[in-house]
Motif scaffolding. Structure first.
Motif, short mmCIF file in Angstrom:
data_model
loop_
_atom_site.label_atom_id
_atom_site.label_comp_id
_atom_site.label_asym_id
_atom_site.label_seq_id
_atom_site.Cartn_x
_atom_site.Cartn_y
_atom_site.Cartn_z
N PHE A 67 0.81 -1.27 0.14
CA PHE A 67 -0.10 -0.05 0.08
C PHE A 67 1.01 1.24 -0.04
CE2 PHE A 67 -2.34 2.74 3.33
CZ PHE A 67 -3.02 3.72 2.29
N MET A 68 1.71 1.16 0.99
CA MET A 68 2.75 2.56 0.99
C MET A 68 3.54 2.85 -0.26
SD MET A 68 5.14 3.24 4.17
CE MET A 68 4.85 4.97 5.20
N TRP A 69 4.13 1.82 -0.85
CA TRP A 69 4.92 2.03 -2.11
C TRP A 69 4.08 2.27 -3.29
CZ3 TRP A 69 9.03 4.13 -3.27
CH2 TRP A 69 9.58 3.77 -4.43
N SER A 70 2.58 1.82 -3.23
CA SER A 70 1.80 1.84 -4.31
C SER A 70 1.34 3.52 -4.34
CB SER A 70 0.66 1.23 -4.19
OG SER A 70 0.71 -0.15 -4.25
N CYS A 71 1.14 4.08 -3.14
CA CYS A 71 0.80 5.54 -2.85
C CYS A 71 1.84 6.48 -3.48
CB CYS A 71 0.52 5.73 -1.56
SG CYS A 71 -1.06 5.24 -0.85
N THR A 72 3.22 5.96 -3.22
CA THR A 72 4.33 6.74 -3.97
C THR A 72 4.37 6.64 -5.13
OG1 THR A 72 5.37 6.50 -1.53
CG2 THR A 72 6.77 7.31 -3.64
N ALA A 91 2.12 5.93 -7.47
CA ALA A 91 1.06 6.70 -8.05
C ALA A 91 1.19 7.98 -8.49
CB ALA A 91 -0.20 6.69 -7.24
#
Lengths: 167, 203
Positions: free
Chosen positions: A24-29, A31
């Motif tokens: 989740f955390m890396w996906s947000c970055t 994105a």
């Protein structure tokens, strides 16, 4: 997007579970670090309209996006339906129907995803004082000389209609 | 595909127990302004990890940056930056604290009289005051880009700013920080990131 759809229920259920938390955390970055928008124009009209809803009503940023996005894609359906259909096929595994059917189903799936997260997608879910919001936003965009969208083709009067659809 | 140039100078330090690495990222002779939000970092252990890592650095704190970083609050921080000769900014928070810090990075070197002009006149910052971030709420992606959105309650405005000088020098991403985030904010984060991709995909 597929990662977010996959990890969303896990993250909400148990945020101490490290692996989905890390995804989740890396996906947000990823994105919004500039990489995925290279070589193509960006739209950002949903954000521009959403920002106004936060400015006027204090609604959480993400929630304003969920309010505007479905109306934005319905209003601009003709211009965006091929991409919407491709997104529907790839992210939501929609395989039945015409381009129009797939594109429409993709919008529905997106809205359903937000609802599943507990995010309401109508302005009237957040405020009773929504009357006149569309006109106010159109006026602000006119005063600032803003045109929106990847082709700068959305005029303030279009924004007015999109916001009204989101009531 | 259109022609493009791409440069993203932000160093990402990702993983378990990485906040301690702050120590080696901030220059030893820096005078740091530590910026944070409503104070949740003092309850979830992040504040202790940060202050421990900064034990040997000169640090002043500025808390209370609200969701949708407010211009009036940031102007108070700007005064501290000038009065105390701050040389480095450290954002410990989510998108709001990081965006507020970007505004301060730009405003600290801005030569005009009214920093709000950075937003209304779309002044792009080529080189701001250096800053780093410790991300506590995944959502906006602000930890690895050069944009920010600032709110001004007085005029009910929410405007964007940016420029190549506003990338964080480093961002520390420890996924363990999300364990204490309320469900509502986790849902917001997922929705925000998802819509970011939509806005770049549906064109």
């Amino acid at each position: 997007m597929q990662t977010l759809v996959e990890v969303a229920p896990k993250v909400l259920k148990d945020p101490t579970d490290y692996t989905p938390a890390a995804d989740f955390m890396w996906s947000c970055t990823m994105a919004l670090n500039g990489l995925i928008q290279k070589g193509v124009p960006g739209d950002w009209a949903v954000h521009m309209m959403g920002h106004e809803l936060t400015a006027l009503f204090g609604i959480d940023h993400a929630r304003t996006l969920a309010v505007i996005a479905p109306s934005h894609y319905k209003y601009n359906f003709e211009a965006k339906k091929e991409k919407l259909a491709q997104y529907g096929e790839r992210v939501w595994n929609i395989s039945e129907g015409s381009i129009d059917d797939k594109a429409y189903a993709a919008i529905e799936k997106t809205e359903a995803f937000f609802h599943k997260l507990g995010i309401d997608t109508k302005l009237s879910d957040y405020t009773k004082d929504y009357d006149g919001t569309a006109e106010e936003i159109a006026k602000r965009f006119t005063d600032r000389g803003w045109k929106l969208g990847e082709r700068q083709a959305l005029m303030p009067e279009d924004a007015q209609k999109i916001v009204k659809m989101a009531y | 595909m259109n022609n493009f140039e791409f440069k993203n100078p932000t160093k990402i330090i990702f993983g378990k127990d990485t906040i301690a690495k702050l120590e080696s990222e901030i220059p030893a002779d820096a005078k740091v302004l530590l910026l944070y939000g409503g104070g949740s970092i003092k309850k979830n252990g992040i504040y202790e990890q940060v202050t421990k890592a900064l034990a040997n650095v000169d640090v002043i704190e500025f808390g209370g940056i609200p969701a949708n970083p407010e211009y009036a609050v940031l102007m108070n921080a700007l005064q501290i930056i000038k009065d105390e000769n701050i040389t480095y900014l450290l954002a410990v928070g989510g998108g709001s604290v990081i965006d507020g810090t970007k505004f301060l990075s730009a405003a600290a070197v801005y030569e005009g009289d009214t920093p709000w002009d950075i937003l209304t006149k779309t002044i792009r910052t080529q080189k701001g005051m250096p800053f780093g971030t410790v991300l506590t709420l995944p959502a906006t992606g602000s930890e690895m880009n050069s944009g920010a959105v600032i709110t001004r309650a007085e005029t009910k405005e929410k405007l964007a700013m940016g420029g190549p000088g506003l990338f964080p020098e480093f961002s520390i991403l420890d996924p363990q920080v999300i364990s204490s985030i309320p469900e509502r904010q986790l849902a917001n984060g997922i929705t925000d990131a998802f819509t970011h991709v939509l806005e770049q995909y549906m064109t």
